[in-house]
Design a protein around this motif. Sequence first.
Motif, PDB file in Angstrom:
ATOM      1  N   MET A 205     -22.218   3.033  54.174  1.00  0.00           N
ATOM      2  CA  MET A 205     -21.688   4.373  54.420  1.00  0.00           C
ATOM      3  C   MET A 205     -20.739   4.344  55.606  1.00  0.00           C
ATOM      4  SD  MET A 205     -25.094   6.744  53.958  1.00  0.00           S
ATOM      5  CE  MET A 205     -24.082   8.229  54.101  1.00  0.00           C
ATOM      6  N   LEU A 225     -16.088  11.001  53.862  1.00  0.00           N
ATOM      7  CA  LEU A 225     -17.328  10.239  53.718  1.00  0.00           C
ATOM      8  C   LEU A 225     -17.151   9.254  52.573  1.00  0.00           C
ATOM      9  CD1 LEU A 225     -20.372   9.663  54.146  1.00  0.00           C
ATOM     10  CD2 LEU A 225     -20.839  11.601  52.611  1.00  0.00           C
ATOM     11  N   VAL A 227     -19.003   6.031  50.441  1.00  0.00           N
ATOM     12  CA  VAL A 227     -20.283   5.389  50.149  1.00  0.00           C
ATOM     13  C   VAL A 227     -20.066   4.323  49.083  1.00  0.00           C
ATOM     14  CG1 VAL A 227     -22.651   5.718  49.363  1.00  0.00           C
ATOM     15  CG2 VAL A 227     -21.525   7.522  50.693  1.00  0.00           C
TER      16      VAL A 227
END
Length: 325
Positions: A205, A225, A227
């Motif tokens: 992450m 973000l 991931v």
Amino acid sequence: MLSLLLIPTALALPSDGGIQVAMYKPGADFAESLIEDQSIDFAEDVLGAEVGCYDQVGIRDLNIHIPVGDAELELADDTLTVDVIFDQIHGEDMVIFGEDGEWLDVCPGFETNFNSFQITNGHIRLTLEPRIEEGAVQMDVIGTPIISGDITTDIDWIPEELILTFVEDAIWSTLSDTLSEQIPELVTEYLNTTRYAGQFGDLDMSVEVVEVRVQDEYLAMGMDLNVDWNGESCLVMNAPEEPEGRTPLIDFGDGDGSDLGIAITERQLNALLLGAYADGLLCFEFGPLAGTLDAVDDSISDPVEDAELDIRFDAPPIMRMDEDR
């Protein structure tokens, strides 16, 4: 208090940052308390300059201890102003010297003990402009810092008043330069706590700041973000290159007394779903969904003889946000 503000996305302009966080005045109070817990130290072996008929007048072992007393952050359009009041600023155990290569003038070389100095009622006001550099918030000082205070010195002796003027000016100049460098770093250190890179099990992450803006009511940051799944998964061949969805610039309003406002865009949610799909995380043979087929098969009360159950995602899931909710 943490506020999650959901804004109708059709009413906003496109923006960078799938996750947007706004810091209102109550949130700035917490940042002020972090600054107030700090002290700043400066040390320089020799600081000198040409003064009058001296080739060089200088201070050896210059040291300044700068304890922060109170701090206040003020928000305005495009800028952030920091007001800092200091506890007693001081330095000690230094030497003042003068050097001159001419034998016949009236400026003979000298050296004297600079025992200490103190500055009371110290205050500085800095106007800062935020920007993004390499995924982090940086602050540039705009204009000339305003610095003030009352200085007293303890010096064994000086040959003339001009030397004292140099010493005090050198201390004020060093103090201004040091605080103009260190105070913006204290502010950005707090803001950049939102950055992250790490691993949770098979998940990599990272959070990267891609946008920052200041308005009268709040300071807002846009973040992405990302991931990645590194565990056992299926091979996916038809994943789209880009996620769908809107990525608006959120108007957080006045916050209604909240410390923070948080918003997440359609595009960010769909980027996470697309990433899970492209990484092979949404298959039922391996990974977190393994065993789902058996669970579904066991839940059927009257199994069909020789039946084969097939469940799969042929395309990444897509989330849509209702503008009226």
